[in-house]
Write a protein that holds these residues in place. Sequence first.
Motif, mmCIF file in Angstrom:
data_model
loop_
_atom_site.group_PDB
_atom_site.id
_atom_site.type_symbol
_atom_site.label_atom_id
_atom_site.label_comp_id
_atom_site.label_asym_id
_atom_site.label_seq_id
_atom_site.Cartn_x
_atom_site.Cartn_y
_atom_site.Cartn_z
ATOM 1 N N GLY B 21 1.102 -1.262 -0.070
ATOM 2 C CA GLY B 21 -0.049 -0.203 0.472
ATOM 3 C C GLY B 21 1.037 1.603 0.144
ATOM 4 O O GLY B 21 0.350 2.378 -0.204
ATOM 5 N N TRP B 22 1.613 1.152 0.243
ATOM 6 C CA TRP B 22 2.473 2.662 -0.173
ATOM 7 C C TRP B 22 2.874 2.802 -1.207
ATOM 8 O O TRP B 22 3.124 2.085 -2.142
ATOM 9 N N GLN B 23 3.237 4.216 -1.601
ATOM 10 C CA GLN B 23 3.074 4.106 -3.079
ATOM 11 C C GLN B 23 4.675 5.457 -3.067
ATOM 12 O O GLN B 23 5.210 5.830 -1.989
ATOM 13 N N LEU B 24 5.328 5.117 -4.340
ATOM 14 C CA LEU B 24 6.696 6.383 -4.377
ATOM 15 C C LEU B 24 6.201 7.453 -5.119
ATOM 16 O O LEU B 24 4.992 7.393 -5.288
ATOM 17 N N VAL B 25 6.740 8.767 -5.085
ATOM 18 C CA VAL B 25 5.663 10.534 -4.655
ATOM 19 C C VAL B 25 6.635 10.771 -5.532
ATOM 20 O O VAL B 25 7.500 10.320 -6.044
ATOM 21 N N ASP B 26 5.757 11.584 -6.070
ATOM 22 C CA ASP B 26 6.423 11.711 -7.264
ATOM 23 C C ASP B 26 7.219 13.317 -7.076
ATOM 24 O O ASP B 26 6.580 14.013 -6.263
ATOM 25 N N GLY B 27 7.877 13.160 -8.220
ATOM 26 C CA GLY B 27 9.072 14.541 -8.336
ATOM 27 C C GLY B 27 10.534 14.213 -6.736
ATOM 28 O O GLY B 27 10.941 15.025 -6.842
ATOM 29 N N ARG B 28 10.554 13.378 -6.363
ATOM 30 C CA ARG B 28 11.055 12.867 -4.468
ATOM 31 C C ARG B 28 11.329 11.789 -4.773
ATOM 32 O O ARG B 28 10.773 11.100 -4.933
ATOM 33 N N ASP B 29 12.632 11.262 -4.262
ATOM 34 C CA ASP B 29 12.588 9.937 -4.439
ATOM 35 C C ASP B 29 11.823 10.071 -2.339
ATOM 36 O O ASP B 29 13.060 9.569 -1.612
ATOM 37 N N ALA B 30 11.009 9.233 -2.581
ATOM 38 C CA ALA B 30 10.268 9.131 -1.185
ATOM 39 C C ALA B 30 8.844 8.416 -1.783
ATOM 40 O O ALA B 30 8.491 8.209 -2.586
ATOM 41 N N VAL B 31 9.192 7.801 -0.072
ATOM 42 C CA VAL B 31 7.653 7.165 -0.544
ATOM 43 C C VAL B 31 6.251 7.375 0.798
ATOM 44 O O VAL B 31 6.993 7.944 2.028
ATOM 45 N N LYS B 32 5.863 7.373 0.386
ATOM 46 C CA LYS B 32 3.531 7.214 1.105
ATOM 47 C C LYS B 32 2.999 6.569 1.259
ATOM 48 O O LYS B 32 2.540 5.359 0.513
ATOM 49 N N ARG B 33 2.599 6.001 2.678
ATOM 50 C CA ARG B 33 0.630 5.251 2.844
ATOM 51 C C ARG B 33 -0.010 6.065 3.984
ATOM 52 O O ARG B 33 0.625 7.237 4.246
ATOM 53 N N THR B 34 -1.336 6.289 3.445
ATOM 54 C CA THR B 34 -2.639 6.197 3.999
ATOM 55 C C THR B 34 -3.001 5.419 4.880
ATOM 56 O O THR B 34 -3.926 4.572 4.264
ATOM 57 N N PHE B 35 -3.096 5.303 5.510
ATOM 58 C CA PHE B 35 -3.240 4.562 7.268
ATOM 59 C C PHE B 35 -4.811 4.613 7.377
ATOM 60 O O PHE B 35 -4.465 6.540 7.943
ATOM 61 N N VAL B 36 -5.828 4.543 7.478
ATOM 62 C CA VAL B 36 -7.000 4.684 8.057
ATOM 63 C C VAL B 36 -7.494 4.021 8.953
ATOM 64 O O VAL B 36 -7.290 2.594 8.766
ATOM 65 N N PHE B 37 -7.466 4.448 10.515
ATOM 66 C CA PHE B 37 -8.436 3.933 11.538
ATOM 67 C C PHE B 37 -9.838 4.222 11.856
ATOM 68 O O PHE B 37 -10.659 4.497 11.184
ATOM 69 N N LYS B 38 -9.876 3.649 12.453
ATOM 70 C CA LYS B 38 -11.587 3.739 13.398
ATOM 71 C C LYS B 38 -12.057 5.377 13.800
ATOM 72 O O LYS B 38 -12.766 5.433 13.345
ATOM 73 N N ASP B 39 -10.794 6.438 14.372
ATOM 74 C CA ASP B 39 -11.360 7.112 14.700
ATOM 75 C C ASP B 39 -10.100 7.670 15.511
ATOM 76 O O ASP B 39 -8.827 6.851 14.894
ATOM 77 N N PHE B 40 -10.145 8.994 16.031
ATOM 78 C CA PHE B 40 -9.256 9.103 16.021
ATOM 79 C C PHE B 40 -8.233 9.238 16.868
ATOM 80 O O PHE B 40 -6.640 8.981 16.963
ATOM 81 N N ASN B 41 -9.022 8.517 17.934
ATOM 82 C CA ASN B 41 -7.878 8.064 19.375
ATOM 83 C C ASN B 41 -6.828 6.594 18.242
ATOM 84 O O ASN B 41 -5.532 6.647 18.612
#
Lengths: 102, 102
Positions: B21-41
């Motif tokens: 689920g990680w993605q390469l970031v456009d324009g720089r040598d980096a990876v990102k992922r969005t994690f989704v949880f139940k709530d803020f806690n």
Amino acid sequence: MVQKLTQEERDRHLPALLQAGWQLVDGRDAVKRTFVFKDFNEAFGFMARIALRADKVDHHPEWFNVYNRVEITWSTHDCQGLSQRDLDMIQFCNQVAAPYTP
Amino acid sequence: MVQKLTQEERDRHLPALLQAGWQLVDGRDAVKRTFVFKDFNEAFGFMARIALRADKVDHHPEWFNVYNRVEITWSTHDCQGLSQRDLDMIQFCNQVAAPYTP
């Protein structure tokens, strides 16, 4: 149901926020401020205090952090704009950050 | 001095990250992922665990949070790109988030 700030309330409160370093966000009714700390430890300590309060009052920030910098945005989802709930959290942010920021 | 991953190391490790689920970031040598949880806690609980590890190993994320969502980016400032330090933190993120995410 939470209400957006009235014009009178905005006129009363927004000048002090802008003076304190908050900025209106382009394209939506929200304010943001960037806090700069000494290092990540101080920055995340700030975030932890805001998070505890935010979860207690069920009003959560949008925020970005990299190392010693925290960009925090307040707006109220339920009324699609600024409300008293934002003012309360903004005041708390200012208070928590005060010992660390000019 | 920390070194960027070699091409051989990238070929070895990146496919599994992209699969997770990680993605390469456009324009720089980096990876990102969005994690989704139940709530803020849950989301901030994840952030707290990452923060403690990050400060211990002195390798910090760039991250954005709103309510139950955490977007986290890893790259290594000292070498301007992905390094073993990112792989270690990515593995830790995956491990901490595993009980909460599909």
